[in-house]
Design a protein around this motif. Structure first.
Motif, short mmCIF file in Angstrom:
data_model
loop_
_atom_site.label_atom_id
_atom_site.label_comp_id
_atom_site.label_asym_id
_atom_site.label_seq_id
_atom_site.Cartn_x
_atom_site.Cartn_y
_atom_site.Cartn_z
N PHE A 67 -66.38 -38.06 4.68
CA PHE A 67 -65.88 -38.54 3.38
C PHE A 67 -65.83 -37.40 2.36
O PHE A 67 -64.84 -37.24 1.63
CB PHE A 67 -66.79 -39.65 2.86
N ASN A 68 -66.88 -36.60 2.29
CA ASN A 68 -66.92 -35.50 1.33
C ASN A 68 -65.79 -34.51 1.57
O ASN A 68 -65.23 -33.93 0.62
CB ASN A 68 -68.27 -34.79 1.38
N LEU A 122 -68.71 -46.02 -0.28
CA LEU A 122 -67.72 -44.94 -0.31
C LEU A 122 -66.41 -45.41 -0.94
O LEU A 122 -65.75 -44.64 -1.65
CB LEU A 122 -67.46 -44.42 1.10
N GLN A 123 -66.03 -46.66 -0.70
CA GLN A 123 -64.80 -47.19 -1.29
C GLN A 123 -64.87 -47.18 -2.82
O GLN A 123 -63.86 -46.97 -3.49
CB GLN A 123 -64.54 -48.60 -0.77
N LYS A 165 -54.02 -35.36 -2.28
CA LYS A 165 -54.54 -36.70 -2.04
C LYS A 165 -53.47 -37.67 -1.54
O LYS A 165 -53.58 -38.88 -1.71
CB LYS A 165 -55.17 -37.24 -3.34
N ILE A 175 -59.32 -46.41 1.00
CA ILE A 175 -60.09 -46.49 2.25
C ILE A 175 -59.94 -47.91 2.80
O ILE A 175 -60.23 -48.89 2.12
CB ILE A 175 -61.59 -46.20 2.04
N TRP A 199 -57.54 -43.27 4.09
CA TRP A 199 -58.54 -43.16 5.16
C TRP A 199 -58.65 -44.50 5.85
O TRP A 199 -58.94 -45.52 5.23
CB TRP A 199 -59.88 -42.75 4.58
N GLU A 211 -66.59 -44.97 -4.56
CA GLU A 211 -66.63 -43.58 -5.01
C GLU A 211 -65.30 -42.86 -4.83
O GLU A 211 -65.03 -41.87 -5.51
CB GLU A 211 -67.69 -42.80 -4.22
N ALA A 212 -64.48 -43.33 -3.92
CA ALA A 212 -63.30 -42.58 -3.48
C ALA A 212 -62.20 -42.55 -4.52
O ALA A 212 -62.00 -43.51 -5.28
CB ALA A 212 -62.77 -43.17 -2.18
N ASP A 213 -61.45 -41.44 -4.55
CA ASP A 213 -60.23 -41.34 -5.35
C ASP A 213 -59.01 -41.39 -4.45
O ASP A 213 -57.94 -40.86 -4.77
CB ASP A 213 -60.24 -40.06 -6.20
N LYS A 257 -62.75 -36.09 0.08
CA LYS A 257 -62.81 -36.08 -1.38
C LYS A 257 -62.47 -34.69 -1.93
O LYS A 257 -61.99 -34.55 -3.06
CB LYS A 257 -64.21 -36.50 -1.84
#
Length: 252
Positions: A21-22, A52-53, A30, A60, A34, A55-57, A25
């Motif tokens: 994930f990192n 994670l969903q 972008k 997902i 995912w 946090e994500a930009d 990110k």
């Protein structure tokens, strides 16, 4: 709609998924989503993905299925692929920060007269622990070759590669499923596609793979009995379907 799907098959990988994930990110581009196919995990993978969903930009999407092996997760993913291209990111590995950007740029650079016969863009891998590139670089004239002429060259340049595939071609080739093993060699599908389409090869580095953990995918940990059955099926396949590839002398 995004251009690329980053596809991750996962089985009890809650302890490594954040690393993958990192790396997403950190992408300079972008223009991707995912897609995680959970192959029957019994750990807290689903809970991690929920975090994670948030946090994500980037989008997902997550789907759980009964455990059947990595190849069944690949087959299962086909129904969810909505983008033009797909690249696999193993659940314990990383993409380089500009991987998505480079993949899209390369796809857009392929001459129109060649595009319809190209099924994947193939880049290189780096060992995340040693930072050493794996295998030999592609020769400069590799993309001037086609068909068997290209395949003979590719067979001389072994080592882990990282491919971004055309979805419209990719989903036409499902992995075989056997009752006696949950591990199927990916090349038994990729080589079939290679007989009908060419690759577009570059020396850009797309991925970093990890081997430091005991359950690392890069170590290829497979139970001995399963390994025997896996290579039995692969041997039968290569002999029956890819006789020329199986016995090709790479030194010639």
């Amino acid at each position: 709609m995004k251009t690329i799907t980053v596809f991750t098959p996962a089985y009890n990988r809650a302890h490594t998924l954040r690393r993958a994930f990192n790396s997403l990110k950190a992408q300079t581009c972008k223009d991707f989503e995912w897609l995680i196919i959970d192959d029957g995990s019994t750990d807290r993978t689903s809970e991690l993905v929920e975090r994670l969903q948030k946090e994500a930009d980037f989008p997902i999407r997550y789907y759980w299925k009964e455990n059947g092996g990595r190849h069944t997760a690949v087959n299962y993913s086909y129904q969810f692929l909505q983008t033009k291209y797909v690249v696999t990111l193993d659940s314990d590995d990383e993409l380089t920060p500009n991987a998505v950007e480079l993949m899209i740029r390369t796809w857009n650079s392929i001459p129109k007269e060649r595009y319809d016969h190209i099924w994947c863009v193939s880049g290189r891998e780096m060992d995340a622990n040693t930072l050493q590139l794996v295998g030999e670089p592609y020769p400069e004239d590799i993309n001037e070759k086609s068909g068997k002429a290209q395949r003979k060259i590719l067979l001389k340049y072994e080592g882990e590669k990282h491919c971004c595939r055309r979805v419209d071609i990719h989903i036409r080739y499902k992995f075989p499923v056997y009752d006696d093993t949950k591990f199927v060699l990916e090349n038994t599908v990729w080589e079939v596609i290679n007989r009908e389409y060419d690759q577009w090869c570059v020396n850009d580095v797309y991925g970093l793979y990890h081997t430091e953990s005991e359950d690392s995918l890069g170590k290829g940990k497979v139970h001995t009995n399963q390994r025997y059955r896996t290579f039995y099926h692969a041997g039968v396949f290569y002999t029956n379907e890819l006789f020329y590839e199986f016995f090709y002398n790479k030194r010639v």
